[in-house]
Motif scaffolding. Sequence first.
Motif, mmCIF file in Angstrom:
data_model
loop_
_atom_site.group_PDB
_atom_site.id
_atom_site.type_symbol
_atom_site.label_atom_id
_atom_site.label_comp_id
_atom_site.label_asym_id
_atom_site.label_seq_id
_atom_site.Cartn_x
_atom_site.Cartn_y
_atom_site.Cartn_z
ATOM 1 N N GLU A 1 0.980 10.410 -5.183
ATOM 2 C CA GLU A 1 0.203 10.650 -6.413
ATOM 3 C C GLU A 1 -0.383 11.975 -6.185
ATOM 4 O O GLU A 1 -0.500 12.974 -7.113
ATOM 5 N N THR A 2 -0.628 12.299 -4.808
ATOM 6 C CA THR A 2 -1.290 13.628 -4.483
ATOM 7 C C THR A 2 -0.511 14.987 -4.463
ATOM 8 O O THR A 2 -0.460 15.993 -5.004
ATOM 9 N N ILE A 3 0.704 14.598 -3.974
ATOM 10 C CA ILE A 3 1.744 15.527 -3.581
ATOM 11 C C ILE A 3 2.443 15.906 -5.007
ATOM 12 O O ILE A 3 2.668 17.181 -5.467
ATOM 13 N N CYS A 4 2.708 15.013 -5.947
ATOM 14 C CA CYS A 4 3.466 15.149 -7.081
ATOM 15 C C CYS A 4 2.571 15.608 -8.163
ATOM 16 O O CYS A 4 2.991 16.667 -9.085
ATOM 17 N N ALA A 5 1.261 15.252 -8.246
ATOM 18 C CA ALA A 5 0.422 15.515 -9.436
ATOM 19 C C ALA A 5 -0.941 15.546 -9.142
ATOM 20 O O ALA A 5 -1.907 15.209 -10.211
ATOM 21 N N GLY A 6 -1.544 15.793 -7.999
ATOM 22 C CA GLY A 6 -2.990 15.610 -7.496
ATOM 23 C C GLY A 6 -3.801 16.307 -8.307
ATOM 24 O O GLY A 6 -4.869 16.220 -8.843
ATOM 25 N N GLY A 7 -3.438 17.649 -8.534
ATOM 26 C CA GLY A 7 -4.401 18.568 -9.013
ATOM 27 C C GLY A 7 -4.416 18.172 -10.993
ATOM 28 O O GLY A 7 -5.605 18.283 -11.388
ATOM 29 N N THR A 8 -3.480 17.786 -11.337
ATOM 30 C CA THR A 8 -3.424 17.354 -12.748
ATOM 31 C C THR A 8 -4.366 16.063 -12.811
ATOM 32 O O THR A 8 -5.233 15.762 -13.654
ATOM 33 N N LEU A 9 -4.026 14.981 -11.765
ATOM 34 C CA LEU A 9 -5.003 13.567 -11.851
ATOM 35 C C LEU A 9 -6.333 13.994 -11.861
ATOM 36 O O LEU A 9 -7.292 13.681 -12.331
ATOM 37 N N ALA A 10 -6.667 14.983 -11.069
ATOM 38 C CA ALA A 10 -8.132 15.492 -10.465
ATOM 39 C C ALA A 10 -8.823 16.022 -12.007
ATOM 40 O O ALA A 10 -9.842 15.936 -12.496
ATOM 41 N N LYS A 11 -7.815 17.163 -12.516
ATOM 42 C CA LYS A 11 -8.292 17.667 -13.599
ATOM 43 C C LYS A 11 -8.652 17.006 -14.719
ATOM 44 O O LYS A 11 -9.669 17.158 -15.692
ATOM 45 N N TYR A 12 -7.826 16.020 -15.295
ATOM 46 C CA TYR A 12 -8.008 15.090 -16.269
ATOM 47 C C TYR A 12 -9.523 13.883 -16.043
ATOM 48 O O TYR A 12 -9.914 13.660 -16.895
ATOM 49 N N ALA A 13 -9.491 13.572 -14.772
ATOM 50 C CA ALA A 13 -10.373 12.677 -14.452
ATOM 51 C C ALA A 13 -11.645 13.474 -14.327
ATOM 52 O O ALA A 13 -12.771 13.031 -14.794
ATOM 53 N N SER A 14 -11.728 14.802 -14.021
ATOM 54 C CA SER A 14 -12.976 15.422 -14.130
ATOM 55 C C SER A 14 -13.497 15.806 -15.657
ATOM 56 O O SER A 14 -14.600 15.961 -15.984
ATOM 57 N N SER A 15 -12.682 15.507 -16.642
ATOM 58 C CA SER A 15 -12.921 15.787 -18.069
ATOM 59 C C SER A 15 -13.012 14.583 -18.631
ATOM 60 O O SER A 15 -13.254 14.488 -19.900
ATOM 61 N N GLY A 16 -13.314 13.377 -17.836
ATOM 62 C CA GLY A 16 -13.902 12.212 -18.285
ATOM 63 C C GLY A 16 -12.729 11.164 -18.727
ATOM 64 O O GLY A 16 -13.105 10.098 -19.292
ATOM 65 N N ALA A 17 -11.409 11.576 -18.550
ATOM 66 C CA ALA A 17 -10.317 10.256 -18.539
ATOM 67 C C ALA A 17 -10.478 9.389 -17.432
ATOM 68 O O ALA A 17 -10.876 9.717 -16.202
ATOM 69 N N GLU A 18 -9.957 8.114 -17.694
ATOM 70 C CA GLU A 18 -9.784 7.218 -16.794
ATOM 71 C C GLU A 18 -8.538 7.194 -16.084
ATOM 72 O O GLU A 18 -7.417 6.756 -16.758
ATOM 73 N N VAL A 19 -8.469 7.695 -14.840
ATOM 74 C CA VAL A 19 -7.035 7.891 -14.166
ATOM 75 C C VAL A 19 -7.040 6.810 -13.010
ATOM 76 O O VAL A 19 -7.714 6.912 -12.251
ATOM 77 N N SER A 20 -5.682 6.101 -13.292
ATOM 78 C CA SER A 20 -5.412 5.223 -12.350
ATOM 79 C C SER A 20 -4.077 5.314 -11.617
ATOM 80 O O SER A 20 -3.307 6.134 -12.312
ATOM 81 N N VAL A 21 -4.067 5.035 -10.454
ATOM 82 C CA VAL A 21 -2.765 5.175 -9.660
ATOM 83 C C VAL A 21 -2.221 3.801 -9.370
ATOM 84 O O VAL A 21 -3.222 3.090 -8.517
ATOM 85 N N VAL A 22 -1.007 3.609 -9.238
ATOM 86 C CA VAL A 22 -0.465 2.375 -8.594
ATOM 87 C C VAL A 22 0.922 2.651 -7.891
ATOM 88 O O VAL A 22 1.811 3.622 -8.164
ATOM 89 N N ALA A 23 0.742 2.380 -6.321
ATOM 90 C CA ALA A 23 2.029 2.532 -5.619
ATOM 91 C C ALA A 23 2.780 1.409 -5.379
ATOM 92 O O ALA A 23 1.955 0.387 -5.155
ATOM 93 N N LEU A 24 3.931 1.242 -5.500
ATOM 94 C CA LEU A 24 4.767 -0.054 -5.651
ATOM 95 C C LEU A 24 5.177 -0.401 -4.120
ATOM 96 O O LEU A 24 5.466 -1.545 -3.843
ATOM 97 N N THR A 25 4.694 0.380 -3.079
ATOM 98 C CA THR A 25 4.829 -0.122 -1.722
ATOM 99 C C THR A 25 3.557 0.369 -0.960
ATOM 100 O O THR A 25 2.643 1.092 -1.471
ATOM 101 N N ARG A 26 3.217 -0.164 0.138
ATOM 102 C CA ARG A 26 2.029 0.176 1.084
ATOM 103 C C ARG A 26 2.727 1.245 1.807
ATOM 104 O O ARG A 26 1.759 1.757 2.932
ATOM 105 N N GLY A 27 3.735 1.958 1.953
ATOM 106 C CA GLY A 27 4.294 2.970 2.794
ATOM 107 C C GLY A 27 4.488 2.650 4.083
ATOM 108 O O GLY A 27 4.009 3.363 5.085
ATOM 109 N N GLY A 28 4.718 1.274 4.572
ATOM 110 C CA GLY A 28 4.958 1.005 6.005
ATOM 111 C C GLY A 28 6.243 1.392 6.755
ATOM 112 O O GLY A 28 5.930 1.427 7.898
ATOM 113 N N ALA A 29 6.815 1.981 6.007
ATOM 114 C CA ALA A 29 8.145 2.817 6.881
ATOM 115 C C ALA A 29 7.822 4.279 7.110
ATOM 116 O O ALA A 29 8.772 5.064 7.522
ATOM 117 N N GLY A 30 6.772 4.764 6.533
ATOM 118 C CA GLY A 30 6.340 6.215 6.712
ATOM 119 C C GLY A 30 6.024 6.640 8.203
ATOM 120 O O GLY A 30 6.084 5.925 9.055
#
Length: 386
Positions: free
Chosen positions: A21-50
Amino acid sequence: MNSPWRRPPRLLGVFAHPDDETICAGGTLAKYASSGAEVSVVALTRGGAGQIRDAGVATRATLRAVRERELDAAGKELGLTRTRCLDHPDGGLSEVDAKTLLEQVSELITEFDPDLVITFGPDGFSGHPDHVAVGAAVTAACYRLRSATSPRLFHCHLPRSGMLLRDRLAAWVVELTTRFKGTREFVRALSVFSRETAALGYAADFVSVEWYPAGSYLIEQGEEATVMHFLLSGSVEIRREGPDGRVRVVDRSGPGEFIGEEGIATGRPRNAHVVALDDVTSLTFLAAEPLSVDGHRDQALPLLTRTLPSGDRIDARVSTCIDVSDFVGHKIRATAAHRSQYPIDATMFPDSILREMFGVEYFIQVLPERELDTSLFDEDSAGWGE
């Protein structure tokens, strides 16, 4: 944001791993959240192989739980309303039954009821099979649900930049009024930051770790300045050779110091030899071979591209560029919150470099589909061909 909705607009990002979420669109998510949008993120894995880039943060047994907490911490930096991790196997999403994944993603979209969905495109942003699988499932789900909820759908897109981190770092170091010597934390952070940004295409450098045995040259006086070194271990001697062949020692450098930055910054030939006093390892920065829009070397650019103000070429399907220069700090702090993957300090790197790299984020609009034009001419030319 001037919202046409009676309630705050809702944006949902669906990705494969915590940190996507951060690498792909972090700035955009933060921008719209700061403007009052309800911004949610779902990751389909917990990243255990990272990877585990900080052994003090996680072990293989604890990594999944750690990365879930890191997503929550990154979400706070970005101003997200909600974050959630599902329990699919990291590295195995492409093997999950496509129908099962589609049903689950459809349920998520119905539950969150977003006005806008962001996910990966067919290229998976970086080509990762998990990304491709998630993007396909989310796209199919949005098409399935569009008659009921009509969510707008955008695919994240990362154009390959022609910017050389080598050149920006060299200019920064040369302009400093005191000699730069990075801490251990900076050494680790630069190693991760430089290789990750080059691999993803934020920079066009070829970054590698090289070993030089004692007595060997890292740089020879008079040669063209093409490579810059950042010393990881060992020490070097800077020797200047006169017209008569006599050599005198003018300086020494060790771990945490840049070598060769002056030639890169000025474009002039090397003015001294650099010789390893003992075995040296160096993080080396070299201009990489040109890359095509899809990231492959030695291939012609696709016919359908457009040119950005920077001179970089971008896929012509890109429909939207978001200026997130005021939110680069949020993106970097959120990246640092994913410490198991990115052990960096958000204040380590010059703001000018970060803004150039991350100040714009690009998207391809998928839904709503654009209506077909019924004329080859503009309205001002109405009547032609009728």
